[in-house]
Design a protein around this motif. Structure first.
Motif, PDB file in Angstrom:
ATOM      1  N   PRO A   3       0.442  -1.296  -0.092  1.00 37.54           N
ATOM      2  CA  PRO A   3      -0.149   0.075   0.512  1.00 37.54           C
ATOM      3  C   PRO A   3       1.181   1.456  -0.389  1.00 37.54           C
ATOM      4  O   PRO A   3       0.294   2.663  -0.100  1.00 37.54           O
ATOM      5  CB  PRO A   3      -0.855   0.034   1.142  1.00 37.54           C
ATOM      6  CG  PRO A   3       0.471  -1.278   1.996  1.00 37.54           C
ATOM      7  CD  PRO A   3       1.056  -1.656   1.235  1.00 37.54           C
ATOM      8  N   PHE A   4       2.033   0.851  -0.242  1.00 34.25           N
ATOM      9  CA  PHE A   4       2.958   2.286   0.256  1.00 34.25           C
ATOM     10  C   PHE A   4       3.412   3.410  -0.876  1.00 34.25           C
ATOM     11  O   PHE A   4       3.666   4.830  -1.431  1.00 34.25           O
ATOM     12  CB  PHE A   4       4.274   1.708   0.821  1.00 34.25           C
ATOM     13  CG  PHE A   4       3.958   1.787   2.319  1.00 34.25           C
ATOM     14  CD1 PHE A   4       3.901   2.306   3.374  1.00 34.25           C
ATOM     15  CD2 PHE A   4       4.157   0.242   2.485  1.00 34.25           C
ATOM     16  CE1 PHE A   4       3.631   1.653   4.197  1.00 34.25           C
ATOM     17  CE2 PHE A   4       4.104  -0.806   3.434  1.00 34.25           C
ATOM     18  CZ  PHE A   4       3.842   0.315   4.923  1.00 34.25           C
ATOM     19  N   ALA A   5       3.693   2.898  -2.249  1.00 29.41           N
ATOM     20  CA  ALA A   5       3.808   2.751  -3.485  1.00 29.41           C
ATOM     21  C   ALA A   5       3.217   4.030  -3.999  1.00 29.41           C
ATOM     22  O   ALA A   5       3.372   4.847  -4.496  1.00 29.41           O
ATOM     23  CB  ALA A   5       3.994   1.650  -5.240  1.00 29.41           C
ATOM     24  N   LEU A   6       2.034   3.833  -4.371  1.00 33.47           N
ATOM     25  CA  LEU A   6       1.115   4.789  -5.369  1.00 33.47           C
ATOM     26  C   LEU A   6       0.864   6.318  -4.254  1.00 33.47           C
ATOM     27  O   LEU A   6       1.082   6.904  -4.565  1.00 33.47           O
ATOM     28  CB  LEU A   6      -0.424   4.255  -5.556  1.00 33.47           C
ATOM     29  CG  LEU A   6      -1.153   5.026  -6.412  1.00 33.47           C
ATOM     30  CD1 LEU A   6      -1.006   5.377  -7.250  1.00 33.47           C
ATOM     31  CD2 LEU A   6      -2.391   4.429  -6.609  1.00 33.47           C
ATOM     32  N   PRO A   7       0.046   5.607  -2.573  1.00 34.77           N
ATOM     33  CA  PRO A   7       0.580   6.781  -1.761  1.00 34.77           C
ATOM     34  C   PRO A   7       1.703   8.181  -2.236  1.00 34.77           C
ATOM     35  O   PRO A   7       1.614   9.017  -2.057  1.00 34.77           O
ATOM     36  CB  PRO A   7       0.117   6.713  -0.600  1.00 34.77           C
ATOM     37  CG  PRO A   7      -0.602   4.960  -0.652  1.00 34.77           C
ATOM     38  CD  PRO A   7      -0.204   4.321  -2.025  1.00 34.77           C
ATOM     39  N   PHE A   8       3.193   6.762  -2.131  1.00 33.18           N
ATOM     40  CA  PHE A   8       3.912   7.870  -1.737  1.00 33.18           C
ATOM     41  C   PHE A   8       4.186   8.798  -3.599  1.00 33.18           C
ATOM     42  O   PHE A   8       4.271   9.905  -3.666  1.00 33.18           O
ATOM     43  CB  PHE A   8       5.207   7.276  -2.226  1.00 33.18           C
ATOM     44  CG  PHE A   8       5.944   7.690  -2.228  1.00 33.18           C
ATOM     45  CD1 PHE A   8       7.229   8.263  -1.375  1.00 33.18           C
ATOM     46  CD2 PHE A   8       7.519   7.426  -3.497  1.00 33.18           C
ATOM     47  CE1 PHE A   8       8.276   9.665  -1.491  1.00 33.18           C
ATOM     48  CE2 PHE A   8       8.537   8.526  -3.218  1.00 33.18           C
ATOM     49  CZ  PHE A   8       9.167   8.879  -2.111  1.00 33.18           C
ATOM     50  N   PHE A   9       3.676   7.783  -4.598  1.00 26.00           N
ATOM     51  CA  PHE A   9       4.470   8.614  -5.976  1.00 26.00           C
ATOM     52  C   PHE A   9       3.141  10.009  -5.721  1.00 26.00           C
ATOM     53  O   PHE A   9       2.806  10.608  -6.618  1.00 26.00           O
ATOM     54  CB  PHE A   9       3.486   8.194  -7.156  1.00 26.00           C
ATOM     55  CG  PHE A   9       3.689   8.162  -8.278  1.00 26.00           C
ATOM     56  CD1 PHE A   9       4.740   8.537  -9.181  1.00 26.00           C
ATOM     57  CD2 PHE A   9       2.412   8.523  -9.470  1.00 26.00           C
ATOM     58  CE1 PHE A   9       4.446   9.550 -10.503  1.00 26.00           C
ATOM     59  CE2 PHE A   9       2.279   8.974  -9.885  1.00 26.00           C
ATOM     60  CZ  PHE A   9       3.095   9.157 -11.373  1.00 26.00           C
TER      61      PHE A   9
ATOM     62  N   ALA B 264      -4.021   2.629   1.948  1.00 27.01           N
ATOM     63  CA  ALA B 264      -3.367   3.430   1.077  1.00 27.01           C
ATOM     64  C   ALA B 264      -4.061   4.960   0.906  1.00 27.01           C
ATOM     65  O   ALA B 264      -3.033   6.021   0.797  1.00 27.01           O
ATOM     66  CB  ALA B 264      -3.723   3.051  -0.392  1.00 27.01           C
ATOM     67  N   PHE B 265      -5.782   4.633   1.282  1.00 26.63           N
ATOM     68  CA  PHE B 265      -6.288   6.598   0.884  1.00 26.63           C
ATOM     69  C   PHE B 265      -5.443   7.157   2.740  1.00 26.63           C
ATOM     70  O   PHE B 265      -5.133   8.723   2.941  1.00 26.63           O
ATOM     71  CB  PHE B 265      -8.254   5.476   1.693  1.00 26.63           C
ATOM     72  CG  PHE B 265      -8.634   6.507   2.094  1.00 26.63           C
ATOM     73  CD1 PHE B 265      -8.910   7.458   1.223  1.00 26.63           C
ATOM     74  CD2 PHE B 265      -8.604   7.372   3.102  1.00 26.63           C
ATOM     75  CE1 PHE B 265      -9.853   8.673   1.681  1.00 26.63           C
ATOM     76  CE2 PHE B 265      -9.583   8.394   4.014  1.00 26.63           C
ATOM     77  CZ  PHE B 265     -10.153   9.372   3.298  1.00 26.63           C
TER      78      PHE B 265
END
Length: 828
Positions: free
Chosen positions: A64-70, A167-168
Motif C-alpha cells: 500500500p505504500f507505492a501509489l500514496p508516495f507517488f 493507501a487512503f
C-alpha cells in the motif's frame, strides 16, 4: 643549542590548531551542502525512498505504500515525480515481475483518471486520497482476477478494501511528511501531526529493508533502534516512546514475527528519553537495558547475543551522528531546547523590529517638536517685522505726499523713526492725548502732525490685533511642541520596555521551589520575571487551595523572608473545582500607602455640585489626588470639572508627564467651546516608594500639610484652565511627605467659606491644628462642618475637602523565617 621559549611556541600552536579547526569546519559544511544539493535538489532522496517503499510489504503480500508516495510527490513536486516512480519500480522489481507491473499500472491508472477529471475539482490535496483509494481498489481486483483466471472471492475483495484503505490513510500522511524531506527551505517548526507523519514515513521506508542482513544482523532492527535512539536523545521520553510504538507497529504489520520488537522499541525509547540528560551515553544505556530485559523472551542465549549486537550497531551509528545534524533536527521538534531557542530568537527579532519602529515614531515626534520649537524662536523677528509693516502703512497715508518726505526719512531717519515709535507706544499705553513733551516734538518735527497722530491711532488697532493673533498662534505652536515632545518621551520609554527581555532565573526558581517545598507546600510551576529590589514580579501555579488564601498567608511571607523585602499578592485566580489550579502573581509591596477621605456639599444644599474630585492609583507606583472646580454652579460646572478630571486620568495613565498633561487638557478645554467656561485644578502626585510629592495648582486654593503640631502651606499662582489666550505656565511645588502626614486639599468654596474671617490662611491653619483625630474621613467631615457653621449654616458656594493620610505599608502577614542557607544570598 639554547632552549626555545615555550611562551612563544604555545601561542603559535594554538593559532595553528584554531586555523585547522576552522578549515575543517568549513570543509564539513561544504560537504554537507553538496550532499544536501544532491539528495534534495537533484531528487536522489526521492529515488532512494521510492526504492525502499516500492519493496515494502504489509501482511507479506500487500504493497500500500507505492501509489500514496507517488501521488504525494506528484501533487507537491510534480517535476520530481518521474524520479520517485523510477525508484518505486526499481524497488518493486526486487520483489517480482507482477509487483513491478502492479506498481506501474496503478501509477498510470492514477495519472489518467486524475488528469482527465482535474477540471472538475479545485482542491487537489483533499481529493487525491480518494483517487488513490479507487485506483488501488480497481488495480488490486484486476490483478487478482488476471492471476487467478476465475471469479473473485470474498477474500480478494476484503484484501483489496484493506489495501485501498491503508493507501487512503497513507496518502494523507505522506502529503504532510514528503515536504519535510524534499523541500530544502521549509519552515522551522513542525506540528505534532507532522512529526508523527514523518515517523510513519520513516518507519514505512525501513520496512523496505526487511529481509536484509549484514553479518547475520538484521538491517531493519538496527535502523529502527537507531531511529528510536536518535529521537529519544533529541526530544526526550515522550517523542522517543512514540517513535518506538509507531515504528514497532508498522514493523509488526509488515512481519508478524516482529511483533515483540514494538515492545522493545517503545521501552528503549522511553528509557533513552528519560536518560537523555546523560547525553548519548544515557540514551545508549537506556537501549541496552531495554534490550537485556526484552531479550529474555528469546528461547536461547543466541537470541540475546544477536539482539545485543544489533543494539550495539545502532548505538555506534548514534555516536557517529554529527552534533550539527541532531541540533538541526531538534530545532524542528516542539519541546526541545533548540526549538525554544529558535522561538525565542524569532520573538526577539519581532520585539527588536517593533522596538525600532516605535523608536522611529518617537524620533518623528521629536523632530516635529523641534520644528515647532524653531518656529517659536522666530516669533521676535516676526514681531519686529510686524512693526515695520505698521510704520509702512502710516507713512504711506501721511508722508508719501508730503514735501518734507526726503528731509524726514532721508536725512533724519532715526529721529523720525523713534518719534513715531514713541507716539505708538503712548497710544498703546492709553495716553490720549499725548504727553505735552511728545506733542511739542511731533508738532515741531512734522508739518502734518494732526493727520499723523490720527493715522497712528487708527492703525494701532490693526497692529494690536495682528500681534494678538500671532501670539495666540505662537502659544498654540508651543503647546503642540510640548505635546509632541511628551508623546515622543512616552514612545521612547515604551520602546525601552519592549527591549527588556525576561531574564533567565532558572537557578533562582529552583532555589525558591526547594525552600518552599521544605514546608510541605506544593508548587507546580514558578516563573520569575524580575528580581530587582522594589520591582519583584513572580508568577506561581499551585494546586487548588480551596479558597483558604494560601498564597497570601504562607507563600508571600516566605518570599518576603527569602527576598528580603515585603512581597504581597497582586493578583490571584483560584480554580472553581477541586482538581483545578490556582494562578498567583506576587509583586513588591509599596513602602507607603495613602488613605483618603472626602466631604463635599453643593451650593444651597443642592444635589449637583460644580466641584469634582478623584483619587487615581497609577501603575508606576504613584498616587494622584485631584480636585477640580468648574466655573459657577450646577450641571454645567459639574460637567466641566468632571471632564477635566476624566481627561487628566486618561492622559496620566498613558505615561505623559504631569505638566504636559495639564497643558494638553487646557488646550482641549479652551478649543472645545467658545463660551468662557473655565475650571480650576488642584493635583497632588505622591510617589509611594519614597513619599515625595509634586503639587500642580491651576487657579486653585492653597493646600495644607499637618505634621504633628506643624501646619505647612502649599500654594502656587496659576490661572484657571481653559484660558488659551493667556500665557499658560504650570508652577510645580515639591514637598517631601512623611508617614503620619495629613494632606488637606479643598476648593475655593470651602477655603473662602467663612465670610466674617479676614485672613483665611490663619483661620484654616488654626482649625486644622485644633483637630484631635487623624482619620482622613473624620478630618474632612469636621472641617466641612466648621466651615458651614462659621457661615451661619449657609452654603453659598460648592464646597469640597479631600484629606489624604500617608502611612507606612505594614504587611498584613509577617514574614515566615526560612532556613538560612548559602542560596538565600544568591536569590536576594
Amino acid at each position: 643549542m639554547g632552549k626555545v621559549d615555550q611562551s612563544i611556541i604555545e601561542p603559535v600552536q594554538n593559532v595553528d590548531i584554531e586555523h585547522t579547526r576552522v578549515e575543517l569546519s568549513k570543509g564539513i559544511r561544504s560537504i554537507y551542502s553538496k550532499l544536501e544539493w544532491l539528495f534534495v535538489e537533484k531528487g536522489v532522496a526521492l529515488f532512494v525512498i521510492g526504492f525502499l517503499l516500492g519493496r515494502a510489504l504489509i501482511l507479506s503480500h500487500l504493497t500500500p505504500f507505492a501509489l500514496p508516495f507517488f501521488a504525494s510527490v506528484y501533487i507537491i513536486r510534480r517535476e520530481k515525480s518521474p524520479i520517485a516512480l523510477m525508484g518505486l519500480l526499481a524497488g518493486a522489481l526486487t520483489l517480482s515481475i507482477p509487483s513491478i507491473s502492479y506498481t506501474f499500472v496503478s501509477a498510470v491508472l492514477f495519472l489518467l483518471t486524475y488528469r482527465l477529471s482535474q477540471k472538475y475539482h479545485k482542491n487537489n490535496v483533499r481529493v487525491v486520497a480518494f483517487y488513490v483509494f479507487f485506483t488501488v481498489m480497481a488495480a488490486k481486483l484486476g490483478f487478482d482476477y488476471i492471476q487467478q483466471g476465475q471469479a473473485l472471492t470474498i477474500y480478494n475483495g476484503v484484501m483489496a478494501v484493506i489495501e485501498a484503505s491503508l493507501a487512503f490513510l497513507l496518502t494523507y500522511i505522506f502529503i504532510q511528511s514528503v515536504p519535510l524531506v524534499t523541500v530544502q527551505r521549509r519552515r522551522k517548526s513542525l506540528k505534532t501531526e507532522e512529526v508523527v507523519s514523518l515517523i510513519i514515513l520513516l518507519a514505512s521506508i525501513m520496512t523496505g529493508t526487511i529481509g536484509w542482513s549484514v553479518y547475520n544482523l538484521s538491517v531493519e532492527h538496527v535502523l529502527s533502534r537507531y531511529l528510536v535512539l536518535l529521537f529519544s536523545f533529541i526530544a526526550g521520553a515522550t517523542v522517543g516512546s512514540t517513535v518506538g510504538v509507531v515504528t514497532g507497529l508498522v514493523f509488526s504489520l509488515a512481519n508478524v514475527s516482529s511483533f515483540y520488537q514494538m515492545s522493545l522499541l517503545a521501552f528503549s525509547g522511553l528509557l533513552g528519553g528519560l536518560m537523555k540528560e546523560g547525553k548519548k551515553f544515557g540514551a545508549a544505556i537506556g537501549l541496552l537495558i531495554a534490550t537485556l530485559l526484552m531479550g529474555m523472551y528469546g528461547d536461547t542465549d543466541t537470541v540475546i547475543t544477536k539482539t545485543l549486537y544489533e543494539s550495539g550497531v545502532a548505538i555506534l551509528l548514534l555516536f557517529l551522528t554529527p552534533q550539527s545534524l541532531t541540533s538541526k533536527i531538534a530545532r524542528h521538534i516542539p519541546g526541545t531546547a533548540e526549538y525554544q531557542q529558535d522561538q525565542q530568537g524569532y520573538m526577539r527579532r519581532v520585539r527588536d523590529v517593533t522596538a525600532n519602529r516605535v523608536t522611529q515614531f518617537s524620533s518623528v515626534f521629536q523632530a516635529l517638536s523641534n520644528s515647532f520649537q524653531q518656529i517659536e524662536d522666530r516669533f521676535e523677528e516676526e514681531e519686529d517685522k510686524e512693526f515695520d509693516y505698521f510704520l509702512s502703512n502710516v507713512t504711506e497715508k501721511t508722508c508719501q505726499t508730503c514735501f518734507k518726505k526726503d528731509q524726514c526719512w532721508a536725512r533724519n531717519f532715526d529721529k523720525t523713526y523713534n518719534l513715531m515709535k514713541e507716539v505708538m507706544t503712548e497710544y498703546d499705553q492709553g495716553r490720549v492725548p499725548l504727553s505735552p513733551r511728545l506733542a511739542r516734538e511731533v508738532e515741531k518735527h512734522c508739518t502734518r502732525e494732526k493727520k499723523l497722530k490720527d493715522t497712528i491711532y487708527q492703525e494701532l488697532t490693526f497692529y494690536q490685533a495682528n500681534l494678538k493673533l500671532k501670539k495666540q498662534v505662537q502659544e498654540s505652536r508651543k503647546l503642540v511642541a510640548d505635546q509632541l515632545l511628551g508623546v515622543s518621551e512616552v514612545m521612547g520609554n515604551f520602546a525601552k520596555e519592549i527591549q527588556r527581555e525576561r531574564e533567565n532565573h532558572h537557578i533562582q526558581e529552583e532555589q525558591i521551589l526547594a525552600s518552599i517545598g521544605e514546608f510541605g507546600i506544593e508548587i507546580e510551576n514558578i516563573e520569575i520575571y524580575n528580581l530587582e529590589q522594589g520591582n519583584v514580579d513572580i508568577d506561581m501555579t499551585m494546586p487548588y487551595c480551596g479558597g483558604h488564601g494560601q498564597g497570601e498567608k504562607l507563600i508571600a511571607p516566605m518570599l518576603s523572608d527569602i527576598l528580603g523585602e515585603n512581597i504581597v499578592v497582586q493578583k490571584e485566580e483560584c480554580a472553581q473545582f477541586p482538581n483545578g489550579q490556582c494562578h498567583v502573581t506576587f509583586q513588591s509591596a509599596k513602602k507607603f500607602v495613602v488613605d483618603t477621605g472626602a466631604s463635599h456639599a453643593a451650593k444651597g444644599g443642592g444635589l449637583v455640585s460644580g466641584d469634582s474630585y478623584s483619587m487615581i492609583e497609577l501603575g508606576r507606583g504613584k498616587y494622584a489626588v485631584a480636585i477640580s472646580d468648574g466655573m459657577g454652579n450646577g450641571e454645567r460646572a459639574h460637567y466641566e470639572s468632571n471632564e477635566t478630571l476624566r481627561l487628566l486620568k486618561k492622559i496620566l495613565e498613558s505615561g505623559i508627564e504631569e505638566q504636559v498633561a495639564i497643558k494638553s487638557i487646557n488646550s482641549i478645554l479652551s478649543l472645545r467651546t467658545n463660551d468662557e467656561i473655565f475650571s480650576t485644578l488642584d493635583l497632588a502626585m505622591i510617589d509611594l516608594q519614597n513619599a515625595s510629592s509634586r503639587f500642580l495648582k491651576i487657579g486653585s486654593t492653597p493646600s495644607f500639610i499637618k505634621r504633628g503640631d506643624k501646619i505647612l502651606k502649599v500654594e502656587a499662582s496659576n490661572l484657571p484652565m481653559g484660558m488659551l489666550q493667556q500665557d499658560f505656565d504650570v508652577d510645580v511645588v515639591s514637598e517631601q511627605l512623611k508617614a503620619g502626614d495629613l494632606l488637606i486639599m479643598m476648593s475655593d468654596g470651602a477655603f473662602e467659606g467663612p465670610k466674617h474671617v479676614e485672613n483665611y490662611d490663619l483661620w484654616m491653619k488654626r482649625k486644622i491644628k485644633e483637630l484631635e483625630t487623624d482619620d482622613p474621613q473624620e478630618v474632612a467631615d469636621i472641617l466641612m462642618e466648621e466651615v458651614i457653621r462659621s457661615s451661619s449654616g449657609l452654603i453659598e458656594d460648592d464646597m469640597t475637602i479631600v484629606v489624604s493620610k500617608i502611612k507606612h505599608n505594614i504587611p498584613k502577614w509577617s514574614s515566615i523565617p526560612m532556613q538560612k542557607s548559602k542560596t538565600k544570598d544568591k536569590i536576594s
